[in-house]
Structure formats: C-alpha cells, structure tokens
Design an enzyme around this catalytic site. Sequence first.
Site, PDB file in Angstrom:
ATOM      1  N   ASP A 109      62.918  56.430  61.303  1.00 43.71           N
ATOM      2  CA  ASP A 109      62.539  56.176  60.031  1.00 43.71           C
ATOM      3  C   ASP A 109      61.380  57.309  59.642  1.00 43.71           C
ATOM      4  O   ASP A 109      60.878  57.137  58.532  1.00 43.71           O
ATOM      5  CB  ASP A 109      61.651  54.717  59.873  1.00 43.71           C
ATOM      6  N   HIS A 150      57.419  60.454  57.107  1.00 44.16           N
ATOM      7  CA  HIS A 150      57.048  61.715  57.172  1.00 44.16           C
ATOM      8  C   HIS A 150      57.730  62.844  56.394  1.00 44.16           C
ATOM      9  O   HIS A 150      57.196  63.985  55.979  1.00 44.16           O
ATOM     10  CB  HIS A 150      56.587  62.161  58.636  1.00 44.16           C
ATOM     11  N   ASP A 154      59.809  66.623  59.959  1.00 45.52           N
ATOM     12  CA  ASP A 154      59.970  65.988  61.613  1.00 45.52           C
ATOM     13  C   ASP A 154      61.068  66.669  62.104  1.00 45.52           C
ATOM     14  O   ASP A 154      61.357  66.659  63.281  1.00 45.52           O
ATOM     15  CB  ASP A 154      59.921  64.526  61.760  1.00 45.52           C
ATOM     16  N   TRP A 203      55.831  46.180  63.375  1.00 41.97           N
ATOM     17  CA  TRP A 203      55.159  47.549  63.790  1.00 41.97           C
ATOM     18  C   TRP A 203      53.481  47.135  63.497  1.00 41.97           C
ATOM     19  O   TRP A 203      53.486  47.199  62.275  1.00 41.97           O
ATOM     20  CB  TRP A 203      55.534  48.449  62.887  1.00 41.97           C
ATOM     21  N   TYR A 210      50.291  48.407  63.006  1.00 39.56           N
ATOM     22  CA  TYR A 210      49.663  49.364  62.853  1.00 39.56           C
ATOM     23  C   TYR A 210      48.444  49.132  62.529  1.00 39.56           C
ATOM     24  O   TYR A 210      48.267  49.006  61.112  1.00 39.56           O
ATOM     25  CB  TYR A 210      50.407  50.320  62.235  1.00 39.56           C
ATOM     26  N   ARG A 258      45.391  50.305  60.207  1.00 34.68           N
ATOM     27  CA  ARG A 258      45.247  51.616  59.285  1.00 34.68           C
ATOM     28  C   ARG A 258      44.467  51.264  58.003  1.00 34.68           C
ATOM     29  O   ARG A 258      44.048  50.177  57.938  1.00 34.68           O
ATOM     30  CB  ARG A 258      46.717  51.620  58.778  1.00 34.68           C
ATOM     31  N   LYS A 291      55.260  46.120  68.239  1.00 32.19           N
ATOM     32  CA  LYS A 291      55.282  47.354  68.462  1.00 32.19           C
ATOM     33  C   LYS A 291      53.999  47.949  68.451  1.00 32.19           C
ATOM     34  O   LYS A 291      53.224  47.980  67.103  1.00 32.19           O
ATOM     35  CB  LYS A 291      56.189  48.197  67.535  1.00 32.19           C
ATOM     36  N   SER A 350      54.939  52.149  71.365  1.00 30.75           N
ATOM     37  CA  SER A 350      55.368  53.430  70.930  1.00 30.75           C
ATOM     38  C   SER A 350      55.311  54.779  71.337  1.00 30.75           C
ATOM     39  O   SER A 350      53.823  54.935  71.615  1.00 30.75           O
ATOM     40  CB  SER A 350      55.196  53.226  69.367  1.00 30.75           C
ATOM     41  N   GLY A 371      60.657  57.949  69.571  1.00 32.66           N
ATOM     42  CA  GLY A 371      61.507  58.694  68.604  1.00 32.66           C
ATOM     43  C   GLY A 371      61.317  60.138  68.782  1.00 32.66           C
ATOM     44  O   GLY A 371      62.194  60.795  69.413  1.00 32.66           O
TER      45      GLY A 371
END
Lengths: 297, 297, 297, 297, 297
Positions: free
Chosen positions: B40, B45, B49, B164, B166, B168, B200, B241, B269
């Site tokens: 994703d 991003h 990437d 996920w 995270y 933040r 994750k 991850s 990834g």
Amino acid sequence: MCTSQHLSGLGLGTGKKARLYRILYQHGLRNGTALFLPYDQGLEHGPRDFFANPDAGDPRYILRLARQGTFNGIAIQIGLAEKFYWDFAGEVPLILKLNGKTDIPSDADALSPLHATVADAVRLGADAVGYTLYVGTPAQETDFTQYRRVRDDAQRFGMPLIVWAYPRGSAIEAKGGKDSFYAVDYAARVASELGADVVKVNFPHPEKRTAVKQQYDADFSSQQAIDAVVRSANRTLLLVSGGERAGDDAMLEKARQSMEAGATGLIFGRNVWQREYAESLRFAARLQEILTKYPRE
Amino acid sequence: MCTSQHLSGLGLGTGKKARLYRILYQHGLRNGTALFLPYDQGLEHGPRDFFANPDAGDPRYILRLARQGTFNGIAIQIGLAEKFYWDFAGEVPLILKLNGKTDIPSDADALSPLHATVADAVRLGADAVGYTLYVGTPAQETDFTQYRRVRDDAQRFGMPLIVWAYPRGSAIEAKGGKDSFYAVDYAARVASELGADVVKVNFPHPEKRTAVKQQYDADFSSQQAIDAVVRSANRTLLLVSGGERAGDDAMLEKARQSMEAGATGLIFGRNVWQREYAESLRFAARLQEILTKYPRE
Amino acid sequence: MCTSQHLSGLGLGTGKKARLYRILYQHGLRNGTALFLPYDQGLEHGPRDFFANPDAGDPRYILRLARQGTFNGIAIQIGLAEKFYWDFAGEVPLILKLNGKTDIPSDADALSPLHATVADAVRLGADAVGYTLYVGTPAQETDFTQYRRVRDDAQRFGMPLIVWAYPRGSAIEAKGGKDSFYAVDYAARVASELGADVVKVNFPHPEKRTAVKQQYDADFSSQQAIDAVVRSANRTLLLVSGGERAGDDAMLEKARQSMEAGATGLIFGRNVWQREYAESLRFAARLQEILTKYPRE
Amino acid sequence: MCTSQHLSGLGLGTGKKARLYRILYQHGLRNGTALFLPYDQGLEHGPRDFFANPDAGDPRYILRLARQGTFNGIAIQIGLAEKFYWDFAGEVPLILKLNGKTDIPSDADALSPLHATVADAVRLGADAVGYTLYVGTPAQETDFTQYRRVRDDAQRFGMPLIVWAYPRGSAIEAKGGKDSFYAVDYAARVASELGADVVKVNFPHPEKRTAVKQQYDADFSSQQAIDAVVRSANRTLLLVSGGERAGDDAMLEKARQSMEAGATGLIFGRNVWQREYAESLRFAARLQEILTKYPRE
Amino acid sequence: MCTSQHLSGLGLGTGKKARLYRILYQHGLRNGTALFLPYDQGLEHGPRDFFANPDAGDPRYILRLARQGTFNGIAIQIGLAEKFYWDFAGEVPLILKLNGKTDIPSDADALSPLHATVADAVRLGADAVGYTLYVGTPAQETDFTQYRRVRDDAQRFGMPLIVWAYPRGSAIEAKGGKDSFYAVDYAARVASELGADVVKVNFPHPEKRTAVKQQYDADFSSQQAIDAVVRSANRTLLLVSGGERAGDDAMLEKARQSMEAGATGLIFGRNVWQREYAESLRFAARLQEILTKYPRE
C-alpha cells in the site's frame, strides 16, 4: 503454474472466482474437478437414511469423512454448520445449503423454503451456497421469487451459487417424470439462464420418453444425453448427483460418462456414507480415480 | 493430522477461524506462521518507493512475486484489488486494506480514512481486512469511531481483522517516538483490547527512552521488548512489520527474535520488493527459513 | 470446578453459552440437567386445562410454583411475561414462547403464528426463546419462513432457541401420527438441521407403525426409540415433554428412559400443575430425583 | 473486428466495460482514444472564463460543439445536465461531474463537495461520472470519505469513475506545488490505488523541484515524467488535462507526449472553447490528428 | 443533422431518451428502426428449441450472431447476461429480460416471475429492460403488482421499458385466443396505458374471431389490424415478434406490413437462429432491407 485458466473463461466476478478456485484447485484432487459430499438428507428424508450406517447420523463423523476422503466440499444445512463446522473450519470447504424441506407433505406443488441467507454463509466462512430449485413446479412463482434474492445476494457477496436443479411437481410427473432426459436437460438450462454458477442435476434417463416433448422422443444413448445436458448448462459448471444408493459399478459408469461429457464433478452422498467408514473412503477413492483422468485446467 | 489446534484456542467464531486457517495452514509454509507482502506504499508514500526497482510499481509484478514466493497473503488497497486481484483470485490470499492516506499533509493529527468496507472484502473473496489505527493520535476519536464500524462488520461477516497498530501523532512524538518499546507495547495492547484478530507492529526499540513512561525507562534487550509486546497482544496474533529497507542481516535478526517471542509472522514489503525479482524471492526464502523453525500447531 | 465442559462441546457462541449456563448450572439442580415448566396451554387449549386445579389459571401461582419447585425455567407467552414476570424477574429463568395458536381450527394445515420477537425476549431479560415448528405440515413454507427470522435473531442476539418440534398436519396423520417413533425422530432431526439449540419432543411411540417409513416398521423398545431420537438431535440438547396428564409412574419411567438416553431434561406442565400445589411440588421433586442421577458435566 | 481487446485487460466489470466501450469505440475517433470537453469552469472559476468567447457561456453552444467536433464526451455539472442534455441525449456521451466548488475561498484546505450522485448519472443516461479528489489536501479525510461512497455507488451501478486527481492544499504548495512531477505522479497513483477507472491529471513539470521528495529532485525530461505518470496509473486509464489556455503548439506537443507515453486521451476545455466556434473545431481536429496515431486496440 | 427528431416527440425523460437513441440511432441501421434478437427460449421452452441448430444453444454463438448481423440489441435473462455479455459489452445493446418462466406447468394462470431488477440492468450496462406482461391472465393482480415496481424503477433509473405484451391465460383462450386481433390490440393498449416505452406484440390475426368482442367480429385485413395495433400503442414504440419458425416469405410480409403500419421494428428469434449461421445472417439482412425503407427520423 496457474491452474485457473479454466475458471477465467466463465464470466465470474473476483469473489466467485476466488472461492471456486479454492474449492476446485486447493482441495480434493486440485485439478479443477470436484467430489462433493451432500449431507442434507436428515432434513430431506429424515433419520431413516442413517439406518444403513447409524454412525452416519452424526455430523461430526461425516465431516471427518469429508476431510479424510479429501472431498472438495460438504453441503449442509445451517443448523449443522453452526454447531459442527467450527471444528473443521477451513479444512474442508463449506457449501451452506440455504433451503430444504421434509418429504412428509406431497410433492405435487414442491417448494423448498429458505432457512438461511448468503450472509450466514459469509459469516460461517462458506465457499459456496446451495439452493434447490424445483424446475416445473406449479409453485415456481414463489420459488423463483425467493431464488432471485439468493442470486442477488450471491452476486453482491461474490459467493458461488450452486443450484440443485430438480424437475419436480405434478406437471413434471405428467411429462416423463423427474429424471427423463427432457426434464434434466431443461433443468440444467434453467439454472444457467437464471444465473447459477454451478448446477447439480440427476443423471438423465433418455429411455423415459412417455409424454416428453417430441424432440426428446427419439433414441439417445445415456452418453448423448449427458453430453447435451452439459452443453445446455454452458458456462454453468455441472455436477452429477448420485441419488439413492445403487450398485457401485452402475454409479462408477455414470460418473465416467458424466466426466467424459465435460461435467466438473460429482456430488454423491448416500452412495458414499451408507456403508462402513473404510468402505466409504474406498468408494470415494474410486470416484476420484475417475476424476483424475479429467483434469479441468 | 488437524493442524488447527493453535487456532482453536483463540476465541474465534467460525468464519474468522475458517479464513485464518486458510491463510496460515493452506498457504505459505502451511505451518501456522505467516509471511505477508504489504503493498500500500503507492498510496502511503507515493511512487517514490518504486524508484529503487521500477518494476515494483506494477501491481501485477507484485502479485506474481507474492504467488511465486508463496507468501501467505498480499495487502492492497481497493483500487488495485478491483483491477488486479481477479487474475490471481484464490491463488494468494487477499488482505483488503480498508483505510489509508497520503503522506503529504502533516502527521501531527494522523488519521487514515476509510476507502473500502468489509463488504467489499467479502465481495472480492478476501480472507482478511486491514485497518490502520494511529494509536495516540489527537484524532483518536474519529479513528476509533470509524474503527468500531469496521470491527462490527468484521465480526458480522466472520472476516479476520488485522490492525496496523501504529503509534503516531504529535503526542507520541513528544513521548519517545513511534517505535519506542513503550509506544509499540501500548499499540499491541490497544489492538488486542479493541478486538483485532491480528496486529501488525513495528519492532520495538527499547533504547528509545526519552520521555517514555517510567516503567519503560530501564535497560531491556530487544528480545525482552518483543517478548513483552507479544504478551501484550495475548490472543491477538502478532505480525512484525519490516518498515523501511534496512540491512538484510538486521532484518533477519529482527525476524528471528520476533518468532522466538511467539509472533505469528512477518509482513515485509519494501525490504522484499525494493530489489530485483530473483533477489526478492531469495530474501523471502531466507525469511521463510526462519518461520520453518517456529511452527504454530 | 467449572461445570460447563458439557456446554463447551456444542458449538455455541458466547451469549448462547452464557445464557444456557445460567439455566443449566445456576438454577434447578445446577448439574446441567433441566426441568422446565411450560405454561402456554391457556393459549393452546384454553382455560379448560385449568379446571382440574383452578388455581393454576393464575400465572402468579404458576410462577411461584416454578420458583419454589426450583424449576430451571418457565415458558410463557408475551402477555403473561409482560404482566407477571417483573415480580420474579431473574429468580426463575424466563423462556419467552414466541409463537402459538388456539386449537379451535383444524390441525390439517397446522401453523403457529408469531406473537413476539427475540428482541422482546432480550427486553424482558429472558434466557431463551421458544418456537413451535410443525414438522411435516402442508404449511411448512410459511412455518420455515417465520422460523428463519427467529433463528437469525436468536443467533444475532446470542439467545438460546428452544424448538417445540411437533409433527403435525394431514400428511403426518396419514403416516403414523404425531407421536410415532418415525415422526418424533424426524422432528428431532429437523430441529437440529435447522439450528435449534434445544429441542422439545414428545416421547416416541415405536409401536405406532401404521404407514410409517419402512425403516421404522420393526420392533423397537421405547428405550431404543428415545436413544435414537437423542442421537438424531446430536448437538441440539433434547427435552422430553410430558404432554397430557397421565399416570405418575408411567411419566416417571418415561423421564428415566429419556435421561438414560442422554436427554438434557424434561418439560412437564399439565402433569405438574393439574394437581394441588403441594402435590405439584412433590411430583416435581420426584422428577428431579431422576435428574440428579444424570448430571451433565 | 472486436475492438475491445484493450478494455478486456483492465479488470473492469460488465457495466463499466460496456460504458467505456461506448465512449472509446463508438464515439470520437472510435479507436480507443478519447478527446473530452470539460465544461465545469462556470462553477470552478465563474463566468470570467467565458469573457474570451461569450458564446461559450451558453451550455447549448458547448454541447453543439461537442457533437459537431465528435468529442468522446462532455463533462458537466448536474444543473446543466438536467436542463441541457435532453436535447443531445445519447448523441454525445455525458460525464456527470459529481462534485465541484468555487474558487472564492482559499485553496489551503481544498475540498470539492458533492452536488450529485451516481444515481443521478444513471437516471440521466450518463456514461461516466467525474469526481475531483484533492490529493494531499489537509481535508483529505473528508475528501476520501465522500469519495468512498461515490466509488462504491459507481461499482454497484457499473458506472465508470473518472477522477480529477489534483494535488492541492497548503502541504502541496510547500512541497513543489500542484504540477510538479512529484505531485502529479503521486496523484495518478492515488487515483489508481483508490479505484478510479480513469484519471485526469495535469501535465507534469519535472523542472519544479523545490522541496519535492528526494527521488524527484533529479533531471527528468517531460517525456520521462509523463511516461512515469502513466505507469503509476497502471490499469487506470489516463487523461491529460489542458488547464489554462496556452499556446497551441505547446498544447499539441503536450498532447503528443502524453499519447506517446500511453495516455488514453485528452480533456481540453478552455484551450478549445476560449476561441471562436470554427477555430475551436479546427483545434479539436488537430488534437484528433494526434489521437489517430495512437489507436488503443 | 440531429436524427433524434422522432424520439423527441415521445415524452421521454433524459436517460430513457439517451438509451433509446443509442439503440435506434447508434446500432443496427442507425435510422430509428430496430431489429432485435430475443434469446430467452432456453428458459421459456427449454433446450428443445435448439435441436434444429444445436450451435444456437451456445449463448456466445448467439451474441456473435447479434454483433455480426448488426442487430439493435439482444434480449437475454440475467444468468446469460452475467456470464456472457462481458465479452461483448457495449458492442451490441443489452436488453435485460427481467422475468420469465418455464412452460412446464399449465398456462391457465400464466405469470412470469421476476428474476432480476432494473438495478441489475444498470449494473450490467443494459440499454433497456424487458418485462413479460400476461394480459388477461387470472393472475393479473400479482402480475401488475410486480410490473408496477419494475416500471417505477425504470422511471427512476431512466431505463427504457420494453413490455412483452402477451395475451395469455384461460380467459383469453375462451375469447379468441392469444393472437386474435382483439387480444393483440388490447395488449398493445394495456402496455401503453401502463407506461411501457416499447411494446412487443405478436402479429394480429383478424381472422380469429371466435368469441372475440363484437367490434372485432368483422372483416379486417391483416394490414388494417396491425395499423390499429400501432395506433393503440400510440407513443409506445411497437415491435412485432416473430414467434415460432414459419415460412420466410410469410415472415417477410408480416415484417413489411408492420413497418408500413408504423412499427419501430422487429424482434425475431427462432426464425433467425433456427438455421445455420450464414443463413441466419442472410435472413437478418432481408429483414433489414425492409427496415431500410422505413426510416424513423
């Protein structure tokens, strides 16, 4: 490497394709053919079907058989799915049978009422749903109406729809009966016209010609008949059902002719589990031997 | 014979169990561990990437990599799922990522808006959904509100929910940053408290101690940290991850420690696909070598 | 210590398990068996059933009896639940009977219409709902349709569903009658196939063999018959109903055979309350003496 | 004979494929390329855009131009569609623009609110809908939320979704501005990740490098930039927008490079109709001359 | 220049006008006339209709025929549309037939149940929907009720509604039969009164006068009859159906008289495809020769 060539030509959306791929290429022989174990006879006929092998009355026994026999899926009603599938979840694909009836009242106006929804099937992690459509029944209006909702939900949820296309009712009885070539051929076509992804039919009997439509009143071999039925289903995959228990050699020959005609597979219940466990596995293995010869890739 | 012992102790309903069984025991190493390919980054991003390996900008290339590398699943957004998953439907499990955002605006009030629903995931034949929860963001009210609906739908449809988790937002930045042991440990617990089936997380950095809560302001090895994080997640399966591309040996050691701690698997990834195709496969194989040593049965 | 071992093997969701646990392990004998008091005869038969003991016409009297006799639950219709259960709320478990009918019209096309919903049961703090399914009735389409909604709601709300599985209708009358072994066995199976958590059946009469399916046209003892019925219900807990008042010894023997066969309990109404209060309690105690011998742990 | 080879490889459902086929192969040059006429400037900029050619303020004039110039479609807001499209219904494909805004308030938190629904588009016989997504705006949460509903409806109705993917807002201004290669490339990818069937972008300016992400801070030709943007869009068809009126030769070169890169077509408004009628047609013809050289079959 | 003069006088909303424009002026002869290919006989009569030309049992063959013969549209049921139309999406207009039935039960209370919705038609990119209304059936209450919802949806989605207006049922049989001038004329009017945009009728037989209403019990030529029928339909466009295969010259004369009367076109199935492919195309071309002489502009 990719074995889904076959599935790619059927006009399926993503979810239906994913789920049929799982059933046909990640279970059983993994070659695009299928051997299914139907187990809705407890509702359709009652426990009498289990007298030949009382163990078969226990859904757990049957699920174990389906797993050990590497069947491509098991077709059961909501009650058994709710209470027994958890133990085997994901190990053998679940086909949730959405409607069903007892055989106590008369079949003249046969109709199989809904007991569960496609949403139930999604919730239980099923890979397909089953619907019994009584082709030709005087109750076809109600049947088609409840079927429409099922088809619509199946489309919306990407859930493969397997139609038990059974000629039934007084009008069918008056026109050759439920397993004449005429009736089975028409039933396969109806399922295809109405959007079944897979259709389950009885093996056609071309010799039942009394009062059938003129086009069917001619000499056809059983191979010719099943060939025609598969063609009538076109992009709807076809399964031949075993029906009542009969001699093994006759069943195997039926299976062979069906696969030769282009059927995707077989859905045999009583012929499998109305015998002792090891015998059931042996018979399933003989059916799979036939399927091995007809990879659909 | 039955390999789902592990899954049976997690308090899962039938559909979630069936789908996790497929992911963990019918794909990848089939031993209850998982290696997922997240893709994703094009949204999160932007195409930058893909500059390291331009081929990786093509979703078809990535799906082929996931299949050939026998990953346990690929995590993509709705747009790529709609247009690319059909070709691979069922061959590699789909994790539909339900929310996402660009990294253009500031992350101070980070929030990842929904782009798709659990119903979309069902329709596309996905085996899990992914949701990014920004633990600690000042926008947590909105985040939790949209998360609640996702969790509810996932429960109703029997769809495994991968969070996920995270850390933040400005408050996290002021308390040790997003990959401190404190932040990651808290995030894993939040996912578990709020009903994630799988979480994750980033690998925790116990050495980032500036302004973290007092209990985390002590000497912990990274093994101790990841052990604690896995415990915090309890019956929520944990994935570590990969994050930005880093040295292979460091990544492999991270992977080893995670599996030693009891993690279910890895979701790598950029570390996988920011290199040439054959190299990607080789690196995936090295990760799988580690997973082989930690069967979850 | 934990006595719910038995419940854990039934494939129940959390709410259903919690409520059945309350009924079976926190009321009555607290040993996993059950003695229920059904009190819907005022609707089903009219006040004539109260002539033998006029006090029994007062719902408050019956609720007191249920409490003092430490019954595991009382089954009543919505009207009595709304007006009388408040006084006893929580002291004796409530089973809200959702459908019912008078016995004034013919039973040929028997159908029991809904009067209340599972949501009513939740609102009133009930621990289970009851639904009468007339197995084999020509009206099965309508019956199955309204049943489906009840089952769906019960699943969604985690409410145990007790099915009064009663063979009924002209087709049943033509095939051995409503309490033949054939009919009762089929009814128990139908309830299980369609998702009942508990099924209430009449005690089977193997000697009623006129026009039953061939498999039942043989010599079976009543113990053999009730054994088979319990097996047909598989993971659906089975209650044997008392039916019309009969001799106490016959009833007790019926109860003993049922428990021996593996039934969960008894649901006796008229046999209990068609006598004076203290006598009712005494008879209930005798039934409980039997239940004591068959703990389900 | 069948010209839809190209469309068949895009992962489209039946309705979207049918409608795009109409637009791309039954209108304009009928070769899979497209020249669209956007006419939402009256809302976006106000009537000032019509001062150069006052006739262009009349929607009927513009629709006639679209028909006579054999454009592949015209993009208008709901008000003009309701009142003017009937006269031309079916003759030129309608793209109903679903959102829009004035340029009176600041663009710092740019958001384009919805004015119409996909259902409106269906009702009016449109062949596509248009949605402006302000990639990178601080208001992305609201933007993505309303976009999700549009995408969902478009999927459900089989209606092609054209996303005007416009980098916009304070964060974009701080990172190179709205037509930097970085911003346009990211915008194309976002549209693809989020399920656009067609994306409309501005021509990228690789020379705008101030404060862009490092990967874009290098020497790229405009051809390299547009090549990359088309790749980022992958199976999402790409249209290059004309933007403000500029010199014809520059526009034609932009068009040529876009088609060379693999774009599907052009969407030029002001550059077409901000001149006298015959001149407009002549300029459209010059654009079509370019499209002729890049058939997509 | 604008060829939709004809359509502009029919009182149509924008979407219906756009879609009829496509059918009548962008397909077939592009002159406002229509030649449709109906292909729902597999459901209505069963596969026996394909015995004359077995290739015609394959929907793909028929769609290819429709495209190569430049028909203005093909009318099929949902199942075939879902699985076969994608390959031809947009190349030949789709008329989704929304209801249908088998001919197995008696026609005395003829009713054609719904299998699909106008929303399905929108989703599949259809340009019209078809509904069979059995004018005069004793089941007309149910028929009109389900028709009302279709008409309402068609209006809401701007989807042209083509009514197969078929006199049918015991009452019709008692009053001259289903293709008497009386019955056909009445049927055309009913469709117009109830909001059909297009009506499909059988060619009227003025010589069938037994028991018809007195006004029709007179000498009418077939030209007078079809003239009257077209007038009865007023602003509802009229299609004449071919029915069972008959002699080519008779069919062509029927076609000529219909167009002379002001019909919009023809809808011929079995007369087209119950012969070899090249023959089918030749016969279609002869029908189109007639249509060429009656442009509707």
